[in-house]
Design a protein around this motif. Structure first.
Motif: not given
Lengths: 264, 668
Positions: B581-603
């Motif tokens: 469960l993630a909450f996010f707020k950025t003032e636009g594209f430039n301050s975007r934040i990347y985060a890795y997500e768990n996924d199905v195997l090999y994906s």
């Protein structure tokens, strides 16, 4: 040309008016606040408290590899009961514009792990054709050996905001430093410092010294704000020391410096 | 000892490794290949006295210094008879050993090669996998009527993947992939079925032939300056990863539609030398411009790198260009030294369009290109020295040199210098760089790794770079720097906390609308705090808080991301999974934040969080029986202040974006 140099110089004055702590600390990104050396006189005077022998050192620094702009320093320390005394001189500028700073220091230990120091400075500023001005400043620092291989240091300079006259656009910076050094082995020392200049952004620095062999060490460091890279080396021969450093800044280029030291 | 390092039969080890890697690498990275590699070694561990340095390199978490120390230790002290011995190897810390022991084993001294023998006589085994995913909301590209003349997605919104592997011991393996991206047609009028197929057949150790691959393959040599297809590490928390682990020829098994070769390649070993000849012929996506309508000659104006063929236009560009590549690598390896030369020739059926603008003036504009490179790696005492020099015939040169050294048992230093000329050309250049390609760049990287004890780790690096020629969006020579620092504290196996800061300063064009712009400094900063802790056996929690800041003249954007993960992975359970469960707020594209997500195997997926809202996903695996597994993932992002998500044909009407993903694997 002189005007141009003067201009560059004035822009960078805030930083440049600080003391130059010699090539060893400079090549470690000026992280000397938690280190011990005769050059502690120029960065955290508490670092001389454990000196057991008298020593002196001289250094010469070319700023931005320019022909005229330079810093010259001379230091002397003398051990006394439970501490040491120190005297320092530093001249910065070129023929038409220069500052001279003279300092005296008393540092002493309080038990095996703690040391503290007080320092007083007299500053003179000379501009050809405009005359001269003078000011006083003070500094204080401490060092504490936290564990066998970790030492922390803290230092404040010019807390009284001593300054040249109102009409002179040159300041003596108010600076606070907090640092930690880690002795990883007899060959490796790593030091980090947080520095805050009044009315300026905080700077983070990290430096490293690696004693490849007992008479030769290489050093390197990085500071974050402004971004600078530092490098250098040191040689020991009997009682003599020779240290060399270079500072690299993305826009202004290289500033090399060299120091000689002697321990009695 | 055995208990301490007991192999755990679940997937979490690999997931954790991949996560560690993902957190320290760039956003758009293909992890499927590395996941597959680690899963393979997890399933078929290698005998510790037989593992080669090439195999060790495939375990990306080992640094070149560690690999070399291991090989030297084994050469000097003879066979490893107890896994405890690993602790006596220089630079092998406990975490490294724990990780390594998931992929190697020690056979009992008296059994005749125990598991290895079993593996060899084993019947061939098959691994079949199917994956399905789809966005629940309709994107604009699917809603445009067929009668419309505008661009639209021709295919269905489902994404499909079929993946098959066959292994016969360690000597023969085959792979086959078929993929259709969302929006692509399946069994369209042209009757071609899936949009992308990939396959290979590979043989190992047939006399002098070390390896032979027919079909799709990848090549990775030296420091990636001359020839490197596919995955490559860059800057990150793994400071030692700046030295690339090159393992030469490999069968290609990923579904990236661009970065591979199609043809045949072999590695032939003769004593200390090995030679790897290769030949490849395949089609590339490209947009062409007609230069002479009379003779209908065209030039390549750009290469298509997305692998997406959803619209009429994308389909027209599909396979518009043919590429022929032939070359060879010659390598010498003896004790602590490895050196090689690699040379190859590229030929295309159209010429590349000369750059019309000043910034792309030096780009490749021929029909053919020859590349030459020479690389080395040398271990001396506690230092690993490496580098590569490359040349593209008729144009520029490029160099990279570096050193990784353990100056004390606790401290490692990494230095890397690079100088890539503005007219150096290589289509398979993945060398260390700040920009996306190792060209038009000079720089110096210094990294530091301190491990004062087994609980604490500090990684830091600083990189200064200069771009001697202008770039897209930068109308003058420019420079910048990046600094990074991370402290990790893990007092025990159940708890880990890390904090990191990163700051990057670069020059970019200002906002004024001019023919030629002045440059302005752009500063990006971010800070992150993450806590991982195991509350009870089988359940772990993870919290992250991250802030980002973007500054350029009057713009000063802030962003934050906070999430809670619950990871459920009990031993011997058929069900495992994780929830975020993630909450996010950025003032636009430039301050975007990347985060890795768990996924199905090999994906794998890396989410870019921007604007403000909430994201939720749950990802689960269920083992029906031994060899039969099912995966399911559902994700939903709800944007607070948007009534349209995305742009162009990807636009969704509404404030929700949700996706389902199913995967089925059958091993027999």
């Amino acid at each position: 040309m002189k005007f141009l140099i003067g201009l560059i110089f004035l822009i960078s004055l805030k930083v440049q008016a600080q003391l130059s702590p010699g090539p060893r600390f400079t090549s470690m990104a000026l992280t000397g606040v938690s280190l011990q050396d005769i050059w502690s006189l120029q960065q955290n005077q508490a670092g001389i408290a454990n000196s057991k022998k008298a020593a002196f050192a001289i250094a010469y620094e070319k700023t931005f590899a320019d022909q005229e702009l330079s810093t010259q320093s001379a230091l002397l320390i003398y051990p006394v009961k439970a501490g040491a005394l120190g005297i320092s001189f530093q001249k910065y500028g070129f023929s038409a514009y220069n500052t001279l700073q003279t300092g005296i220091t008393y540092a002493r230990t309080f038990g095996p792990n703690f040391s503290a120091a007080l320092n007083f400075n007299y500053h003179q500023l000379r501009i050809l054709g405009y005359g001269s001005s003078s000011a006083f400043s003070a500094a204080a620092g401490i060092q504490y050996l936290l564990s066998e291989n970790i030492r922390i240091g803290a230092h404040i300079s010019n807390p009284g905001k001593g300054n040249f006259g109102k009409n002179i656009n040159a300041t003596i910076p108010v600076q606070m430093q907090l640092g930690v050094s880690y002795i990883s082995s007899s060959k490796v020392i790593i030091a980090g410092t947080i520095e805050q200049l009044l009315h300026s952004e905080m700077d983070l620095k990290m430096g490293l010294e690696y004693n490849l062999i007992n008479w030769f060490a290489i050093r390197a460091g990085v500071s974050a704000n402004p971004f600078k890279q530092y490098g250098g080396f040191g040689l020991n021969y009997r009682k003599f020391k020779l240290d060399v450093a270079a500072t690299s800044q993305p826009i202004t280029g290289y500033s090399p410096q060299l120091a000689l030291g002697y321990e009695f | 000892m055995d208990k301490l390092f007991a192999q755990v039969e679940n997937n979490q080890i690999i997931e954790l490794l991949i996560e560690d890697l993902a957190e320290s690498l760039a956003e758009d990275f293909d992890f499927s290949e590395i996941t597959e590699r680690l899963n393979y070694y997890h399933k078929y561990p290698v005998e510790i006295n037989k593992i080669t340095d090439d195999q060790l390199k495939e375990l990306f978490f080992l640094s070149p210094v560690q690999i070399n120390n291991f090989i030297n230790h084994r050469a000097e002290n003879g066979k490893i008879i107890d896994l405890l011995e690993l602790q006596s190897i220089d630079d092998f810390d406990l975490l490294t050993i724990k990780r390594l022991l998931n992929f190697v084993y020690l056979s009992a001294p008296n059994s005749i090669n125990g598991l290895e023998a079993k593996l060899l006589i084993a019947e061939g085994n098959h691994d079949l996998m199917l994956r399905f995913s789809q966005l629940m909301e309709r994107q604009k590209g699917y809603l445009i009527p067929e009668s419309s003349t505008g661009s639209r997605y021709l295919g269905s919104p489902q994404k499909l993947l079929l993946r098959y592997r066959y292994n016969y011991g360690r000597n023969i393996s085959a792979s086959f992939n078929a993929e259709k991206d969302a929006g692509e047609q399946l069994f369209s009028n042209s009757g071609k079925g899936f949009d992308f197929y990939s396959g290979s057949l590979s043989f190992q150790n047939i006399g002098r032939i070390n390896k032979l691959v027919l079909g799709d393959f990848s090549l990775q040599f030296g420091q990636g300056l001359t020839m490197w297809s596919g995955l490559s590490f860059g800057k990150g928390a793994l400071v030692t990863s700046v030295a690339k682990p090159d393992f030469g020829l490999k069968a290609y098994t990923s579904v990236n539609e661009i970065l591979f070769f199609r043809g045949a390649a072999a590695k032939i070993s003769i004593r200390r030398f090995s030679i790897t000849p290769f030949v490849s012929y395949k089609n590339l996506d490209a947009s062409l411009t007609e230069t002479d309508s009379l003779n209908s000659t065209s030039q390549v104006s750009s290469l298509g790198l997305s692998g997406l063929h959803r619209t009429k236009n994308e389909n027209e560009n599909k396979n518009a260009l043919t590429q022929f590549i032939a070359g060879a690598n010659l390598q010498y390896q003896h004790k602590n030294i490895r050196a090689g030369i690699v040379s190859y020739h590229n030929r295309y059926n159209y010429q590349f369009e000369p750059g019309r603008l000043l910034y792309n003036k030096f780009e490749f504009s021929q029909r053919s290109l020859s590349n030459f490179g020479t690389y080395y790696a040398y271990n001396i005492k506690n230092a690993y020295i490496f580098g590569e020099a490359s040349h593209s015939a008729g144009s520029g040169y490029a160099y990279v040199n570096g050193i990784i050294t353990s100056i004390s048992p606790q401290v490692s230093v990494v230095l890397l210098h690079r100088n890539y000329q503005k007219d150096y050309h290589s289509f398979y250049n993945q060398a260390f760089s700040e920009a996306s390609n190792a060209v038009n760049e000079k720089g110096f990287y210094s990294g530091l790794l301190i491990k004062p004890n087994s609980k604490l780790e500090l990684a830091a690096y600083a990189d200064l770079f200069k771009f001697p020629w202008m770039k897209f969006g930068v109308d003058a020579p420019s420079s910048g720097y990046e600094i990074f620092s991370q402290v990790t504290y893990s007092p025990n196996k159940k708890f880990k906390i890390y904090a990191r800061i990163k700051r990057e300063l670069k020059d970019e064009n200002d906002h004024l609308i001019n023919e030629v712009n002045g440059l302005e400094q752009v500063c990006k900063q971010s800070g992150r705090l993450e806590i991982n802790y195991k509350i009870i056996q089988g359940i772990s929690l993870r919290n992250r808080f991250e802030v980002s800041n973007y500054q350029k003249s009057e713009i000063n954007d802030l962003g934050y991301l906070a999430y809670q993960d619950i990871i459920y992975d009990p031993m011997q359970s058929k069900l495992s999974g994780n929830i975020r469960l993630a909450f996010f707020k950025t003032e636009g594209f430039n301050s975007r934040i990347y985060a890795y997500e768990n996924d199905v195997l090999y994906s794998y997926s890396i989410m870019a969080y921007q604007n403000s809202g909430v994201r939720f996903y749950f990802n689960s695996r269920y083992q029906l029986r031994r060899g039969v597994d099912l995966w399911f993932k559902y994700s939903l992002t709800n944007y607070k202040d948007l009534d349209k998500i995305g742009s162009g044909l990807d636009e969704i009407n509404g404030s929700n974006r949700s996706e389902v993903k199913f995967q089925f694997r059958y091993q027999f």
